[in-house]
Design a protein around this motif. Structure first.
Motif, PDB file in Angstrom:
ATOM      1  N   GLN A 149       0.861  -1.184   0.000  1.00 21.66           N
ATOM      2  CA  GLN A 149       0.000   0.000   0.000  1.00 21.66           C
ATOM      3  C   GLN A 149       0.902   1.240   0.000  1.00 21.66           C
ATOM      4  O   GLN A 149       1.195   1.824   1.043  1.00 21.66           O
ATOM      5  CB  GLN A 149      -0.897  -0.008   1.256  1.00 21.66           C
ATOM      6  CG  GLN A 149      -1.686  -1.301   1.457  1.00 21.66           C
ATOM      7  CD  GLN A 149      -2.998  -1.294   0.699  1.00 21.66           C
ATOM      8  OE1 GLN A 149      -3.052  -0.937  -0.477  1.00 21.66           O
ATOM      9  NE2 GLN A 149      -4.066  -1.668   1.376  1.00 21.66           N
ATOM     10  N   ARG A 150       1.333   1.635  -1.176  1.00 23.88           N
ATOM     11  CA  ARG A 150       2.381   2.649  -1.299  1.00 23.88           C
ATOM     12  C   ARG A 150       1.975   3.999  -0.697  1.00 23.88           C
ATOM     13  O   ARG A 150       2.786   4.671  -0.051  1.00 23.88           O
ATOM     14  CB  ARG A 150       2.764   2.819  -2.771  1.00 23.88           C
ATOM     15  CG  ARG A 150       3.453   1.587  -3.333  1.00 23.88           C
ATOM     16  CD  ARG A 150       3.607   1.654  -4.844  1.00 23.88           C
ATOM     17  NE  ARG A 150       4.198   0.424  -5.332  1.00 23.88           N
ATOM     18  CZ  ARG A 150       5.498   0.231  -5.548  1.00 23.88           C
ATOM     19  NH1 ARG A 150       6.334   1.230  -5.310  1.00 23.88           N
ATOM     20  NH2 ARG A 150       5.953  -0.919  -5.976  1.00 23.88           N
ATOM     21  N   PHE A 151       0.735   4.406  -0.930  1.00 23.70           N
ATOM     22  CA  PHE A 151       0.298   5.708  -0.417  1.00 23.70           C
ATOM     23  C   PHE A 151       0.328   5.733   1.112  1.00 23.70           C
ATOM     24  O   PHE A 151       0.776   6.704   1.724  1.00 23.70           O
ATOM     25  CB  PHE A 151      -1.109   6.042  -0.926  1.00 23.70           C
ATOM     26  CG  PHE A 151      -1.649   7.322  -0.382  1.00 23.70           C
ATOM     27  CD1 PHE A 151      -1.174   8.548  -0.840  1.00 23.70           C
ATOM     28  CD2 PHE A 151      -2.609   7.316   0.629  1.00 23.70           C
ATOM     29  CE1 PHE A 151      -1.660   9.745  -0.315  1.00 23.70           C
ATOM     30  CE2 PHE A 151      -3.099   8.501   1.157  1.00 23.70           C
ATOM     31  CZ  PHE A 151      -2.618   9.721   0.683  1.00 23.70           C
ATOM     32  N   ASN A 152      -0.155   4.652   1.725  1.00 29.40           N
ATOM     33  CA  ASN A 152      -0.144   4.572   3.189  1.00 29.40           C
ATOM     34  C   ASN A 152       1.280   4.595   3.742  1.00 29.40           C
ATOM     35  O   ASN A 152       1.553   5.195   4.782  1.00 29.40           O
ATOM     36  CB  ASN A 152      -0.863   3.310   3.662  1.00 29.40           C
ATOM     37  CG  ASN A 152      -2.342   3.336   3.391  1.00 29.40           C
ATOM     38  OD1 ASN A 152      -2.915   4.408   3.173  1.00 29.40           O
ATOM     39  ND2 ASN A 152      -2.980   2.179   3.397  1.00 29.40           N
ATOM     40  N   CYS A 153       2.188   3.914   3.037  1.00 36.03           N
ATOM     41  CA  CYS A 153       3.601   3.911   3.461  1.00 36.03           C
ATOM     42  C   CYS A 153       4.164   5.328   3.453  1.00 36.03           C
ATOM     43  O   CYS A 153       4.790   5.766   4.429  1.00 36.03           O
ATOM     44  CB  CYS A 153       4.422   3.027   2.519  1.00 36.03           C
ATOM     45  SG  CYS A 153       4.105   1.254   2.662  1.00 36.03           S
ATOM     46  N   LEU A 154       3.935   6.038   2.349  1.00 32.14           N
ATOM     47  CA  LEU A 154       4.474   7.395   2.214  1.00 32.14           C
ATOM     48  C   LEU A 154       3.850   8.344   3.221  1.00 32.14           C
ATOM     49  O   LEU A 154       4.547   9.143   3.866  1.00 32.14           O
ATOM     50  CB  LEU A 154       4.246   7.901   0.795  1.00 32.14           C
ATOM     51  CG  LEU A 154       4.788   9.295   0.471  1.00 32.14           C
ATOM     52  CD1 LEU A 154       6.308   9.343   0.667  1.00 32.14           C
ATOM     53  CD2 LEU A 154       4.411   9.699  -0.949  1.00 32.14           C
ATOM     54  N   LYS A 155       2.539   8.250   3.366  1.00 28.93           N
ATOM     55  CA  LYS A 155       1.829   9.133   4.309  1.00 28.93           C
ATOM     56  C   LYS A 155       2.360   8.942   5.726  1.00 28.93           C
ATOM     57  O   LYS A 155       2.567   9.916   6.463  1.00 28.93           O
ATOM     58  CB  LYS A 155       0.329   8.836   4.254  1.00 28.93           C
ATOM     59  CG  LYS A 155      -0.517   9.765   5.119  1.00 28.93           C
ATOM     60  CD  LYS A 155      -2.015   9.544   4.858  1.00 28.93           C
ATOM     61  CE  LYS A 155      -2.476   8.208   5.409  1.00 28.93           C
ATOM     62  NZ  LYS A 155      -3.952   8.056   5.334  1.00 28.93           N
ATOM     63  N   SER A 156       2.607   7.693   6.097  1.00 33.39           N
ATOM     64  CA  SER A 156       3.103   7.412   7.443  1.00 33.39           C
ATOM     65  C   SER A 156       4.536   7.918   7.627  1.00 33.39           C
ATOM     66  O   SER A 156       4.919   8.331   8.721  1.00 33.39           O
ATOM     67  CB  SER A 156       3.034   5.918   7.726  1.00 33.39           C
ATOM     68  OG  SER A 156       3.392   5.634   9.046  1.00 33.39           O
TER      69      SER A 156
END
Length: 466
Positions: free
Chosen positions: A356-363
């Motif tokens: 889940q790339r977006f979740n990784c970046l957001k975190s």
């Protein structure tokens, strides 16, 4: 010849108590060694020929019969389980006598079940070590493929389960490759110590036959023969070492499982595990549980127990062979099954998960993971590290009060704490810059990660063709 007759029955007037007979028999466990017992017996027959215990005709008759038996057990490894033989050595001898008559009784000349079982177990261990090395290469290859597709996927790295510094998912994969590479190397190292044959040691003091034990050892694929018969028949260091390596490797698998369980949790959602390796709840219809990974984590404890078991079995044994050693195979065989299955399951979980790339970046943007860059920035401007660390901590507190990211703070706030801050600080705080600044060997920068991926792929490729 009736298989219920014991190899040692001549000295006894009464039959064994049926309860003791069942308690004493090991066929249900050591049947897995029968192939190696037969191969060892073929080599032993050649040695008996060389020292003139057998004629050429006798040796060939025994060897041919053993090869027929080997083919039978290769097609059906559990063939002997319906027998009432005491162990595989008894079963092989009884089958041989049934096939070629009294000549089969000559094969055991000069050897003992004490050196036979250790020899067979070492051959089994050597064979399984090569298989495990391939299993470890497969999971490394799966991780390196994940690294290739995720080398730009930024996520937070953790210490104390708190966001620490930004890394990439590929970098996380590469960390576990290093662990499994060490497991692979430990197995290869263990081959140096397992590669000596105890066959020809007899019961404990050697054999009367003038056997060329080194030649015998090499015929079975060993490098050499053992040096001391008293030690050889009771040595199980190789079992301890194997179970120790298994325990370390299972620890690595357990850590990987724990990370993925955390990454898969609803609170984080860095990855989504495939339906193929998760299960649901009998009560709560929304649940998708990481059971495969939890089982790896749980089975690690069983493998640790196997290591402790063999250590406790051996700790008080006098020289040389004692029947306690019969218990080594159960813990060894069960550990191999757990280890190999866990490696395969982990490999498939890694192949089928979705990042889940977006979740990784957001975190990665949360938790002030770029605060260390402030310290490095000030150090590069000439400030002492300890002072730079203190100032950066104060600026983090300002950002927490204002409920904003460090990169959203006004330049005047930075300057309030040090005149060394300029507008270029915002470039340093950029999350991509945080990654690419770590460009030394082993660092998280995109170029370093790509170099590591290339080196690992080359290493795996060349080790496979060799």
């Amino acid at each position: 010849m009736n298989s219920s007759i014991k190899l040692w029955g001549g000295r006894f007037l009464k039959k064994s108590n049926p309860l003791f007979q069942n308690f004493n028999n090991s066929l249900h466990t050591d049947y897995q060694l029968v192939k190696y017992d037969i191969l060892g017996s073929i080599s032993w027959s050649k040695s008996l020929l060389e020292c003139k215990v057998l004629t050429i005709f006798e040796q060939k008759s025994i060897e041919n019969a053993l090869k027929i038996l080997l083919k039978k057990v290769s097609h059906n490894p559990k063939l002997m389980l319906n027998s009432d033989s005491e162990d595989i050595h008894s079963w092989v001898e009884f089958e041989l006598v049934n096939m070629i008559g009294v000549l089969g009784k000559k094969l055991h000349t000069g050897r003992s079940r004490n050196d036979q079982v250790s020899n067979s177990l070492k051959l089994w261990c050597k064979n399984i070590i090569y298989k495990l090395i391939e299993d470890l290469k497969k999971i490394q290859y799966t991780l390196v493929l994940q690294s290739e597709v995720s080398y730009k996927c930024i996520m937070p790295g953790y210490t104390h389960l708190q966001r620490a510094q930004p890394i990439t998912f590929a970098y996380w994969c590469l960390a576990y490759i290093e662990m499994f590479k060490r497991d692979e190397q430990r197995l290869k190292d263990s081959l140096l110590r397992i590669n000596s044959s105890p066959l020809g040691s007899g019961a404990l003091s050697g054999t009367f036959c003038n056997i060329n034990r080194n030649k015998l050892a090499m015929d079975m694929g060993f490098l050499t023969a053992t040096n001391n018969s008293l030690d050889s028949v009771s040595d199980r260091d190789y079992v301890i070492e194997f179970l120790s390596i298994a325990s370390i490797s299972m620890m690595h698998l357990s850590r990987l499982s724990e990370d993925l369980i955390f990454f898969n949790s609803g609170e984080v959602s860095f990855v989504e595990l495939s339906d193929l390796f998760t299960s649901g709840s009998s009560l709560m219809p929304q649940k998708k549980n990481p059971d495969a990974l939890e089982l790896i984590r749980g089975k690690t404890g069983i493998v640790y127990g196997s290591l402790i078991s063999i250590l406790v079995i051996l700790k008080g044994l006098p020289l040389s062979y004692n029947k306690d050693l019969q218990e080594d195979k159960g813990v060894l065989f069960s550990t191999v099954n757990i280890w190999r299955n866990s490696l395969k399951i982990a490999e498939l979980v890694l192949k089928t998960l979705r990042i889940q790339r977006f979740n990784c970046l957001k975190s990665a943007y949360k938790g002030y993971a770029n605060a260390t860059e402030l310290v490095d920035y000030l150090v590069n401007k000439g400030l002492a590290f300890r002072d730079a660390h203190h100032i950066s901590g104060k600026i983090v507190l300002e950002a927490i009060k204002k409920k904003c990211f460090l990169e959203n703070l006004d330049i005047n706030i930075f300057k309030k704490y040090s005149d060394l801050f300029e507008l270029d600080v915002y470039n340093k705080l950029d999350i991509v810059s945080c990654i690419d600044n770590k460009s030394s060997k082993g660092g998280v920068s995109f170029n370093q990660v790509l170099k590591s991926i290339k080196n690992i792929k080359n290493s795996l490729y060349f080790s496979c063709i060799n």
